[in-house]
Write a protein that holds these residues in place. Structure first.
Motif, PDB file in Angstrom:
ATOM      1  N   GLU A 412       0.832  -1.208   0.000  1.00 12.40           N
ATOM      2  CA  GLU A 412       0.000   0.000   0.000  1.00 12.40           C
ATOM      3  C   GLU A 412       0.864   1.255   0.000  1.00 12.40           C
ATOM      4  N   LYS A 413       1.959   1.237   0.765  1.00 10.34           N
ATOM      5  CA  LYS A 413       2.849   2.390   0.808  1.00 10.34           C
ATOM      6  C   LYS A 413       3.504   2.604  -0.551  1.00 10.34           C
ATOM      7  N   ILE A 414       3.959   1.510  -1.151  1.00 13.81           N
ATOM      8  CA  ILE A 414       4.620   1.605  -2.446  1.00 13.81           C
ATOM      9  C   ILE A 414       3.635   2.061  -3.518  1.00 13.81           C
ATOM     10  N   LEU A 415       2.425   1.551  -3.467  1.00 13.69           N
ATOM     11  CA  LEU A 415       1.412   1.988  -4.429  1.00 13.69           C
ATOM     12  C   LEU A 415       1.106   3.469  -4.250  1.00 13.69           C
ATOM     13  N   TRP A 417       3.329   5.669  -3.804  1.00 12.36           N
ATOM     14  CA  TRP A 417       4.308   6.382  -4.615  1.00 12.36           C
ATOM     15  C   TRP A 417       3.746   6.699  -5.994  1.00 12.36           C
ATOM     16  N   PHE A 418       2.996   5.735  -6.540  1.00 12.94           N
ATOM     17  CA  PHE A 418       2.497   5.900  -7.898  1.00 12.94           C
ATOM     18  C   PHE A 418       1.431   6.980  -7.964  1.00 12.94           C
ATOM     19  N   LYS A 419       0.628   7.060  -6.939  1.00 10.60           N
ATOM     20  CA  LYS A 419      -0.360   8.134  -6.904  1.00 10.60           C
ATOM     21  C   LYS A 419       0.346   9.490  -6.893  1.00 10.60           C
ATOM     22  N   ASP A 420       1.393   9.611  -6.065  1.00  7.57           N
ATOM     23  CA  ASP A 420       2.157  10.853  -6.013  1.00  7.57           C
ATOM     24  C   ASP A 420       2.821  11.149  -7.354  1.00  7.57           C
ATOM     25  N   HIS A 421       3.371  10.098  -7.966  1.00 11.52           N
ATOM     26  CA  HIS A 421       4.059  10.262  -9.243  1.00 11.52           C
ATOM     27  C   HIS A 421       3.081  10.694 -10.331  1.00 11.52           C
ATOM     28  N   VAL A 422       1.897  10.107 -10.312  1.00 16.33           N
ATOM     29  CA  VAL A 422       0.861  10.463 -11.285  1.00 16.33           C
ATOM     30  C   VAL A 422       0.472  11.921 -11.148  1.00 16.33           C
ATOM     31  N   GLU A 423       0.301  12.348  -9.882  1.00 13.33           N
ATOM     32  CA  GLU A 423      -0.108  13.729  -9.644  1.00 13.33           C
ATOM     33  C   GLU A 423       0.969  14.732 -10.072  1.00 13.33           C
ATOM     34  N   ARG A 424       2.237  14.314  -9.984  1.00 14.55           N
ATOM     35  CA  ARG A 424       3.328  15.201 -10.392  1.00 14.55           C
ATOM     36  C   ARG A 424       3.484  15.254 -11.915  1.00 14.55           C
ATOM     37  N   ASP A 425       3.204  14.133 -12.564  1.00 15.67           N
ATOM     38  CA  ASP A 425       3.423  14.025 -14.015  1.00 15.67           C
ATOM     39  C   ASP A 425       2.082  13.892 -14.724  1.00 15.67           C
ATOM     40  N   GLU A 426       1.293  14.962 -14.659  1.00 18.43           N
ATOM     41  CA  GLU A 426      -0.067  14.916 -15.172  1.00 18.43           C
ATOM     42  C   GLU A 426      -0.110  14.669 -16.685  1.00 18.43           C
ATOM     43  N   CYS A 433      -4.110   7.593 -20.072  1.00 18.22           N
ATOM     44  CA  CYS A 433      -5.568   7.449 -20.044  1.00 18.22           C
ATOM     45  C   CYS A 433      -6.159   7.549 -21.450  1.00 18.22           C
ATOM     46  N   ASP A 434      -5.653   8.507 -22.258  1.00 17.50           N
ATOM     47  CA  ASP A 434      -6.152   8.665 -23.629  1.00 17.50           C
ATOM     48  C   ASP A 434      -5.888   7.420 -24.468  1.00 17.50           C
ATOM     49  N   SER A 435      -4.713   6.817 -24.257  1.00 16.01           N
ATOM     50  CA  SER A 435      -4.378   5.626 -25.042  1.00 16.01           C
ATOM     51  C   SER A 435      -5.318   4.468 -24.705  1.00 16.01           C
ATOM     52  N   LEU A 436      -5.701   4.353 -23.447  1.00 17.55           N
ATOM     53  CA  LEU A 436      -6.656   3.312 -23.046  1.00 17.55           C
ATOM     54  C   LEU A 436      -8.009   3.541 -23.710  1.00 17.55           C
ATOM     55  N   LYS A 437      -8.463   4.777 -23.673  1.00 19.06           N
ATOM     56  CA  LYS A 437      -9.773   5.127 -24.217  1.00 19.06           C
ATOM     57  C   LYS A 437      -9.830   4.874 -25.730  1.00 19.06           C
ATOM     58  N   GLU A 438      -8.697   5.065 -26.400  1.00 21.71           N
ATOM     59  CA  GLU A 438      -8.652   4.950 -27.855  1.00 21.71           C
ATOM     60  C   GLU A 438      -8.270   3.561 -28.351  1.00 21.71           C
ATOM     61  N   GLY A 439      -7.950   2.641 -27.418  1.00 19.68           N
ATOM     62  CA  GLY A 439      -7.563   1.290 -27.833  1.00 19.68           C
ATOM     63  C   GLY A 439      -6.154   1.201 -28.365  1.00 19.68           C
ATOM     64  N   LEU A 476      -1.675  -0.556 -11.089  1.00 20.16           N
ATOM     65  CA  LEU A 476      -2.430  -0.036 -12.227  1.00 20.16           C
ATOM     66  C   LEU A 476      -3.759   0.579 -11.774  1.00 20.16           C
ATOM     67  N   LEU A 477      -4.392  -0.058 -10.822  1.00 19.74           N
ATOM     68  CA  LEU A 477      -5.661   0.453 -10.290  1.00 19.74           C
ATOM     69  C   LEU A 477      -5.469   1.844  -9.680  1.00 19.74           C
ATOM     70  N   GLY A 478      -4.371   2.033  -8.913  1.00 21.35           N
ATOM     71  CA  GLY A 478      -4.103   3.318  -8.293  1.00 21.35           C
ATOM     72  C   GLY A 478      -3.906   4.430  -9.303  1.00 21.35           C
ATOM     73  N   ILE A 479      -3.246   4.123 -10.423  1.00 19.02           N
ATOM     74  CA  ILE A 479      -3.037   5.123 -11.480  1.00 19.02           C
ATOM     75  C   ILE A 479      -4.364   5.517 -12.109  1.00 19.02           C
ATOM     76  N   LEU A 480      -5.181   4.521 -12.427  1.00 15.67           N
ATOM     77  CA  LEU A 480      -6.428   4.791 -13.148  1.00 15.67           C
ATOM     78  C   LEU A 480      -7.469   5.480 -12.273  1.00 15.67           C
ATOM     79  N   GLN A 481      -7.406   5.251 -10.965  1.00 22.80           N
ATOM     80  CA  GLN A 481      -8.388   5.872 -10.073  1.00 22.80           C
ATOM     81  C   GLN A 481      -8.200   7.383  -9.954  1.00 22.80           C
ATOM     82  N   CYS A 482      -7.075   7.897 -10.468  1.00 29.22           N
ATOM     83  CA  CYS A 482      -6.863   9.348 -10.448  1.00 29.22           C
ATOM     84  C   CYS A 482      -7.763  10.067 -11.458  1.00 29.22           C
TER      85      CYS A 482
END
Length: 572
Positions: A412-415, A417-426, A433-439, A476-482
């Motif tokens: 949970e602590k390590i995950l 990190w990814f939330k923080d990293h995502v928020e820094r590198d918007e 996210c766009d690549s997922l939506k577009e296939g 992956l779940l933590g990244i997408l939940q942003c």
């Protein structure tokens, strides 16, 4: 008629309740015999929180205190020691204080809490002994006692001398020296460090313990408990015959926590022996001296769930009841080496570290990087986030994560990190996210690999493939939940199974199904193909189709160490 089963109590505090309330008790009364045979004048037991320290202190108090109910010990192991019981049971005045509630945002509040803890215990013992009416006290003694009973200390010096002075009154009254018990002695220091009045609290605790333990002619022996051995601030300096029993010591190792046989007996007693393997995987694995033990808080909590339903799932109970102000941010500034070592730990491997037997908060603040790291590993062991499996020839401790519950805390602590990293590198996150939506599987793979490159590496030594997959799933779940405009669900039931991760983009009427696999030995393509095939065979798209999604993307995501491969298939 079947015998009524004893009741399970979470967080038992009062030893006498095991008889009054007909409670199930794992017999630890052998601790009393070993204490009498091997004790020092002052004895410090350091263990993580929720391993039975406070209940053992209640047991000691009940055994030794004058006027004790001796029936409480009938049938227990200590009752077979007839001479020992005759010589010691119910023979001593006992002062028993817990400092677990001595805290506050400022020293003034914490001081009143400390004063209250001391005053309430002095009042309890004095009333039990009818001390105000004792003819063995002088008029001066009675005046001083009256001030103590009302907590009317003129200054902190009078408070810190109160236990020594009160011990003398008890000695005069009973003609017997005093046993002093101080539970959770380090909590006030931890809370003071957290809130910025550490030096003031150190002075108060040093004064209280110094007078009660070092300069007290009326002390028979003392027992203290805590998580850490705080010695550098001279709290215990000058004590003769001072014995410390930490998680690494052989003595008393079986009296804190439940052994394997004790847990088997409990499961059998309550008719849930089939849950032994799950109980062991989640809550066993702590090594105290030469004894492997379970966390009793976890065992009792899960056993209560099992009694209600034999299909109850294990949960993390300990983390919600145990904290340490330093541990909260222990991984926040982790460098490359520490991240690699965390990967080893989560993969069920061992790290070898030099530890500090005595810990000080002030040293931590002013330490260089190497000393600070040594300090942190030492705190992690002392507070239960790691356990010691032995030592190397050069004296380094071999440390590992004890069980699945604690491993999930690390994950949970390590995950996080990814939330923080995502928020820094918007920007990168938005492109993922766009690549997922577009296939666009190729772009999704590119950006997820960027996040993985800043991660720890999960090794093939990790115990089970399922748990490796769960780690990447959570990442992956933590990244997408942003992405707040999406509906993101984990383990959503659909078709003939459960989708790892399901996404709904209501505005675009688009849905995504992600099946995460661990690519053993780097077999990415096979793992991706297996994932995509599973999505089709188990009809995972059913839920999204019924929910009106007009475009549905299926992704097989294969992960191995710090790399991933993604395969895409359009379903609708």
């Amino acid at each position: 008629m079947a015998e009524e089963l004893k009741r399970l109590e979470i967080g038992m505090e009062h030893f006498e309740d095991i008889k009054k309330e007909n409670l199930y008790y794992v017999d630890k009364t052998g601790f009393i015999k070993e204490l009498l045979e091997n004790r020092g004048k002052v004895n410090l037991f350091t263990r993580p929180r929720r391993f039975g320290k406070s209940f053992n202190m209640s047991m000691i108090k009940n055994f030794f205190e004058t006027g004790t109910d001796k029936e409480v010990f009938e049938g227990l192991a200590i009752s077979r020691e007839e001479k020992l019981c005759a010589d010691h049971m119910g023979r001593y005045p006992v002062i028993s204080i817990t400092l677990k509630n001595v805290e506050g945002r400022e020293m003034k509040t914490a001081y009143y809490a400390l004063k209250n803890a001391v005053t309430m215990e002095i009042r309890r013992v004095a009333e039990k002994a009818k001390l105000p009416e004792s003819k063995k006290l002088s008029e001066y003694d009675r005046v001083q006692l009256e001030k103590m009973l009302w907590g009317r200390y003129e200054d902190i010096a009078e408070l810190t001398d109160s236990l020594r002075l009160f011990s003398g009154f008890l000695y005069k009254h009973y003609g017997q020296r005093v046993i002093l018990l101080i539970d959770e002695y380090d909590v006030p220091l931890d809370k003071a460090y957290e809130n910025g009045y550490y030096d003031e609290m150190v002075s108060a605790v040093r004064g209280l313990l110094g007078a009660a333990l070092k300069s007290n002619d009326y002390l028979y022996f003392a027992v203290l408990t805590g998580c850490l051995r705080i010695a550098g601030e001279s709290i215990f300096t000058g004590l003769n015959n001072f014995a410390v029993y930490s998680v690494s010591d052989m003595e008393f190792s079986k009296y804190f926590g439940f052994t394997d046989e004790e847990v088997k007996d409990m499961l059998h007693y309550y008719g849930v022996s089939e849950s032994y393997e799950v109980m062991k995987e989640w809550y066993d694995g702590y090594q105290f001296g030469d004894t492997e033990v379970y966390c009793p808080w976890d065992v009792v909590n899960y056993l209560r769930k099992l009694r209600a339903s034999k299909n109850a799932k294990p949960e993390s109970y300990w983390i919600n009841s145990s904290s340490n102000s330093i541990i909260q941010n222990i991984l926040s500034d982790a460098g490359v080496t520490t991240k690699d070592e965390l990967g080893m730990l989560i993969s069920d491997e061992v790290v070898e570290k030099k530890l500090m037997p005595e810990l000080t908060y002030t040293d931590f603040d002013h330490a260089n990087k190497d000393v600070k790291e040594t300090y942190l590993w030492s705190v992690m062991l002392a507070t239960g986030y790691l356990t010691e499996t032995g030592k190397t020839e050069s004296g380094f401790s071999r440390l590992k994560i004890p069980n699945r519950e604690i491993r999930e805390i690390y994950e949970e602590k390590i995950l996080g990190w990814f939330k923080d990293h995502v928020e820094r590198d918007e920007k990168s996150w938005q492109m993922l996210c766009d690549s997922l939506k577009e296939g666009d599987a190729e772009r999704f793979q590119e950006f997820f690999n960027l996040y993985l490159s800043d991660s720890i590496s999960i090794r093939d030594t990790f115990s089970r493939k399922e748990m490796k997959e769960n780690f990447y799933h959570g990442m992956l779940l933590g990244i997408l939940q942003c992405e707040k405009s999406w509906v993101v669900r984990s383990n959503q039931e659909s078709g003939n199974g459960y989708i790892d991760i399901m996404l709904k983009m209501p505005k675009e009427k688009t849905g995504c199904i992600l099946e995460v696999k661990y690519a053993e030995n780097g077999a990415f393509t096979k793992a991706c193909e297996d994932a995509v095939r599973q999505i089709a065979e188990k009809n995972y798209a059913e839920y999204l189709i019924e929910d009106g999604m007009e475009t549905i993307h299926a992704y097989g995501v294969a992960c191995y160490k710090k790399r991933c491969q993604v395969m895409h298939k359009s379903i609708k």
